[in-house]
Design a protein around this motif. Structure first.
Motif, mmCIF file in Angstrom:
data_model
loop_
_atom_site.group_PDB
_atom_site.id
_atom_site.type_symbol
_atom_site.label_atom_id
_atom_site.label_comp_id
_atom_site.label_asym_id
_atom_site.label_seq_id
_atom_site.Cartn_x
_atom_site.Cartn_y
_atom_site.Cartn_z
ATOM 1 N N UNK A 187 84.025 102.300 -17.009
ATOM 2 C CA UNK A 187 85.039 101.602 -17.791
ATOM 3 C C UNK A 187 86.129 102.554 -18.249
ATOM 4 N N UNK A 188 85.749 103.791 -18.597
ATOM 5 C CA UNK A 188 86.739 104.788 -18.995
ATOM 6 C C UNK A 188 87.686 105.086 -17.836
ATOM 7 N N UNK A 189 87.133 105.214 -16.635
ATOM 8 C CA UNK A 189 87.967 105.449 -15.468
ATOM 9 C C UNK A 189 88.922 104.303 -15.211
ATOM 10 N N UNK A 190 88.449 103.082 -15.364
ATOM 11 C CA UNK A 190 89.302 101.908 -15.181
ATOM 12 C C UNK A 190 90.354 101.828 -16.277
ATOM 13 N N UNK A 191 89.974 102.238 -17.482
ATOM 14 C CA UNK A 191 90.928 102.258 -18.600
ATOM 15 C C UNK A 191 92.063 103.240 -18.327
#
Length: 419
Positions: free
Chosen positions: A136-140
């Motif tokens: 999710x951090x990468x997508x954020x």
């Protein structure tokens, strides 16, 4: 690279026929053939390499027909898709185009995240892979980059016709290719502007501006509006990439449906970047977005080529390296052509797959709390496994899902006219 080489041949050496590379349609067709050829050629070598290194899929026994036979099938095959996309893109596109640069970054970034997840699963023997929070951090981060570029980059602009021009289109439905001067002038005289507008389906004069959500704030509406816009982009990227990941459960399902979706996106990108078609369809014209058609064409060829190896019975799985990347490319490309609100239709299969999981988990928790035992609505989720449990062969499920995907893609394109 080839684009600039042929441009040099045409303008400096005046070589006859070199100007063919100026046409998006030619380069898009070339990209499909080249990416398909690359995926077929390198696919066999990559599969052998993965087999040699024993990079095989770990299969949990879920009681599904044919599941045990898939154990040990090479995974991380998404690198075939990524290579088959990037090589034609580097050769055939204008590399100074901001949209192409953004799509290359998206491909590499999500490919890295997916590869990390597969690496942890295969080499670290951790079945959980990369944690959900890190994904999710990468997508954020990707959503933040995309959002900021869409808001502040000087080349990211749109053109809209005046009210007079819109009325002309509404009262003159006949499409004439020889009326180029009028249609081109309509957008030429319109100012290029930064905007957070997007297209909504089935609505006349079908633009929605995210800025309207925060106009009531007053002087701070600009900054707050940008934050809201970026938050929506992050949600869309996370939802679509995870939806594609959930769909990757049967041989050929994820890559087959992605190819169909990509064809729909290519059509949307082409009409959005062509002033004549944009004029006829009465939609916003996005300068320089036509170059995205070449990128999406490479995606289509890569998906079809990978399907050769991934169709039933699969010789290789794409893993998260491929599924997260495909979902991210689909999401970001729809965002930059300002058609992201069409995603629930175009990616309807991803939506259903995701909803089936959400409904199943929510109902199970609710019934466990209320009755002391968890109950299920579906035999198994994601929903393609529900049909497996009902006795349908996975090849038939995949074929029917692809047919549904074609219907949804056609409906998505039709929404540009039906309103």
């Amino acid at each position: 690279m080839l684009y600039y080489f042929f441009d040099w041949l045409k303008n400096d050496l005046h070589v006859p026929g070199a100007g063919v590379f100026q046409y998006i349609s030619f380069r898009a067709a070339f990209a499909i053939v080249l990416s398909l050829f690359i995926s077929l050629i390198i696919g066999k070598s990559v599969i052998k390499m993965l087999q040699k290194k024993q990079i095989g899929e770990t299969i949990r026994d879920l009681g599904l027909e044919g599941q045990i036979q898939k154990k040990g099938t090479p995974t991380m095959g998404g690198i075939i898709i990524i290579a088959s996309i990037l090589i034609p893109v580097l050769l055939l596109t204008k590399l100074d185009n901001i949209y192409i640069l953004l799509m290359i970054f998206t491909t590499l970034w999500l490919g890295f995240i997916g590869f990390s997840d597969d690496y942890i699963k295969v080499f670290k023997k951790n079945k959980e892979g990369l944690s959900g929070k890190k994904k999710l951090l990468g997508q954020l981060i990707l959503g933040l980059v995309v959002g900021l570029i869409m808001c502040i980059h000087p080349d990211v602009v749109i053109k809209e016709k005046s009210t007079v021009e819109r009325q002309y289109v509404e009262t003159n439905e006949v499409f004439q290719f020889d009326n180029v001067n009028r249609t081109t002038t309509a957008f030429t005289n319109s100012p290029a502007e930064h905007s957070t507008k997007t297209t909504i389906p089935f609505v006349k004069n079908n633009e929605f501006d995210y800025a309207w959500l925060t106009n009531w704030i007053g002087d701070s509406s600009g900054i707050v509006g940008m934050i809201v816009y970026i938050a929506i982009i992050i949600f869309i990227i996370a939802a679509v990439s995870n939806g594609a990941n959930l769909t990757d459960g049967l041989d050929g399902l994820a890559v087959g449906t992605a190819a169909v979706i990509a064809i729909g996106i290519a059509v949307l990108a082409y009409v959005s970047g062509n002033s004549i078609f944009a004029d006829y369809l009465n939609i916003m014209y996005i300068p320089n977005i036509g170059e995205l058609v070449v990128f999406i064409a490479a995606l289509i060829g890569a998906c079809i080529g990978f399907y050769w190896w991934n169709c039933f019975p699969a010789q290789v799985f794409m893993g998260d390296t491929g599924s997260l990347t495909l979902g991210g490319i689909i999401a970001v490309s729809c965002i930059i052509i300002r058609k992201e609100l069409l995603l629930p239709i175009l990616c309807g299969l991803y939506l259903v797959e995701s909803l089936s999981v959400i409904i199943q988990v929510s109902y199970f928790k609710y019934t466990k709390k209320k009755y002391g035992e968890g109950r299920r609505i579906f035999l198994m989720t994601p929903i393609h496994h529900h049909y497996q449990k009902k006795g349908l062969h996975e090849a038939k499920i995949v074929q029917r899902f692809i047919v549904i995907g074609i219907m949804l893609a056609v409906l998505t394109v039709v929404t540009l006219k039906v309103r």
